[in-house]
Write an enzyme that holds these catalytic residues in place. Sequence first.
Site, mmCIF file in Angstrom:
data_model
loop_
_atom_site.group_PDB
_atom_site.id
_atom_site.type_symbol
_atom_site.label_atom_id
_atom_site.label_comp_id
_atom_site.label_asym_id
_atom_site.label_seq_id
_atom_site.Cartn_x
_atom_site.Cartn_y
_atom_site.Cartn_z
ATOM 1 N N ASP A 95 7.513 -14.337 -0.155
ATOM 2 C CA ASP A 95 7.159 -15.412 -1.234
ATOM 3 C C ASP A 95 7.330 -15.890 -2.526
ATOM 4 O O ASP A 95 8.847 -15.129 -2.554
ATOM 5 C CB ASP A 95 4.845 -14.958 -2.006
ATOM 6 C CG ASP A 95 4.702 -15.938 -1.569
ATOM 7 O OD1 ASP A 95 4.860 -16.941 -1.172
ATOM 8 O OD2 ASP A 95 3.257 -15.617 -2.615
ATOM 9 N N HIS A 96 7.155 -16.403 -3.335
ATOM 10 C CA HIS A 96 8.054 -17.429 -4.577
ATOM 11 C C HIS A 96 8.964 -16.451 -5.080
ATOM 12 O O HIS A 96 8.592 -15.695 -5.521
ATOM 13 C CB HIS A 96 6.603 -17.641 -5.208
ATOM 14 C CG HIS A 96 5.461 -18.957 -4.971
ATOM 15 N ND1 HIS A 96 6.129 -20.233 -4.809
ATOM 16 C CD2 HIS A 96 4.120 -18.746 -3.883
ATOM 17 C CE1 HIS A 96 5.438 -20.807 -3.963
ATOM 18 N NE2 HIS A 96 4.079 -19.537 -3.420
ATOM 19 N N GLU A 169 1.855 -18.932 -10.047
ATOM 20 C CA GLU A 169 2.276 -18.039 -9.293
ATOM 21 C C GLU A 169 3.431 -17.033 -9.870
ATOM 22 O O GLU A 169 3.723 -17.300 -9.497
ATOM 23 C CB GLU A 169 2.404 -18.512 -8.018
ATOM 24 C CG GLU A 169 2.735 -17.413 -6.517
ATOM 25 C CD GLU A 169 1.507 -16.811 -6.163
ATOM 26 O OE1 GLU A 169 1.510 -15.947 -4.998
ATOM 27 O OE2 GLU A 169 0.238 -17.347 -6.833
ATOM 28 N N HIS A 212 -3.060 -23.131 -6.900
ATOM 29 C CA HIS A 212 -2.800 -22.029 -6.571
ATOM 30 C C HIS A 212 -3.890 -20.587 -7.508
ATOM 31 O O HIS A 212 -4.095 -21.602 -8.813
ATOM 32 C CB HIS A 212 -1.589 -20.734 -7.463
ATOM 33 C CG HIS A 212 -0.636 -21.305 -6.281
ATOM 34 N ND1 HIS A 212 1.248 -21.367 -6.570
ATOM 35 C CD2 HIS A 212 0.494 -20.847 -5.024
ATOM 36 C CE1 HIS A 212 2.358 -21.453 -6.162
ATOM 37 N NE2 HIS A 212 1.646 -21.391 -4.594
ATOM 38 N N HIS A 249 0.107 -23.955 0.824
ATOM 39 C CA HIS A 249 0.299 -23.262 -0.751
ATOM 40 C C HIS A 249 -1.039 -23.890 -1.099
ATOM 41 O O HIS A 249 -1.571 -24.821 -0.951
ATOM 42 C CB HIS A 249 1.001 -23.382 -1.505
ATOM 43 C CG HIS A 249 2.282 -22.830 -1.351
ATOM 44 N ND1 HIS A 249 3.404 -21.658 -1.883
ATOM 45 C CD2 HIS A 249 3.115 -22.620 -0.327
ATOM 46 C CE1 HIS A 249 4.581 -21.025 -0.962
ATOM 47 N NE2 HIS A 249 4.000 -22.133 0.000
ATOM 48 N N ASN A 271 -0.620 -19.909 2.552
ATOM 49 C CA ASN A 271 -0.729 -18.654 2.195
ATOM 50 C C ASN A 271 -2.194 -18.913 1.841
ATOM 51 O O ASN A 271 -3.112 -19.083 1.047
ATOM 52 C CB ASN A 271 0.105 -18.953 1.165
ATOM 53 C CG ASN A 271 1.828 -19.172 1.014
ATOM 54 O OD1 ASN A 271 2.052 -18.820 2.189
ATOM 55 N ND2 ASN A 271 2.805 -19.283 0.274
#
Length: 340
Positions: A95-96, A169, A212, A249, A271
């Site tokens: 992920d990120h 995030e 997020h 997201h 996600n």
Amino acid sequence: MPIATPEVYNEMLDRAKAGKFAYPAINVTSSQTLHAALRGFAEAESDGIIQISTGGAEFLGGQHSKDMVTGAVALAEFAHIVAKKYDVTVALHTDHCPKDKLDGYVRPLLAVSEERVARGENPLFQSHMWDGSAETLADNLSIAQELLERARAAKIILEVEITPTGGEEDGVSHEINDSLYTTVDDAIRTAEALGLGEKGRYLLAASFGNVHGVYKPGNVVLRPELLKELNEGVAAKFGKPSPFDFVFHGGSGSTEQEIATALDNGVVKMNIDTDTQYAFTRPVADHMFKNYDGVLKVDGEVGSKKTYDPRTWGKLAEASMAARVTEACANLRSTGTKIK
């Protein structure tokens, strides 16, 4: 084939796009949350994506060294073994990853897969994410070009985030404002830089008001219909219909209608982290409150081993998180769509 080969991962994404459903991409931070994700997919008869963020990988690497690559590789290797016991196919994804962590995370993991592919094996991970949303679009796409070339050679799909997602995030944060909406020009510049498949396949995390973390309804204005505008704008210029594979997201708290609109407009991956974190922790808190005198040695007593044994409350946590994953499959229309 519990862990998808590159060919099967491509097939999964193609099936999702054609069928207008998406795979839940579940963030995991331990072997137990991995099992919870696998269990949820199996119970929903859905394939899926399991992903590890930089913070999750650092945690998995152990608090002594906090090494992200060690944590990610260890869990991926573990997944390759235990996933064989679940009758679904999953892809492993990171992920990120912002610019300042590329050299400590994505690039070394690409090197691991490059070595595996050179030996005639499949890559360790099936996709990696480059989060350049904090950079200018020009710099973002320049780095994406380099990563896409390496990913393609290693039979890996790249995910790119071209414009900001609100909230925070793993240390990357953006304000909730009008910049959270990708424009058609942004999408065209992305297609010009990265191509539309001929330079390597990539997933596109475009922004349509996403945030997020946890937020109450009304605090965020999602515009999933924007994804249709992006696809149509690029299709008009390049002559390729529905060119992008979109990622959703910041989906926690989204309405069923917002999710449905996103799926209809090309989202193939969504996600899910905040909601599954809560689902995992909620029964643990319940157990601790209800068994206070057992989990603690209160007033000189010895407590109850059966109540503080991590397996006791861990089983509750796994079951609760698995149920939330199964719910996500239903919301994203992936229930019952596993590759036979």
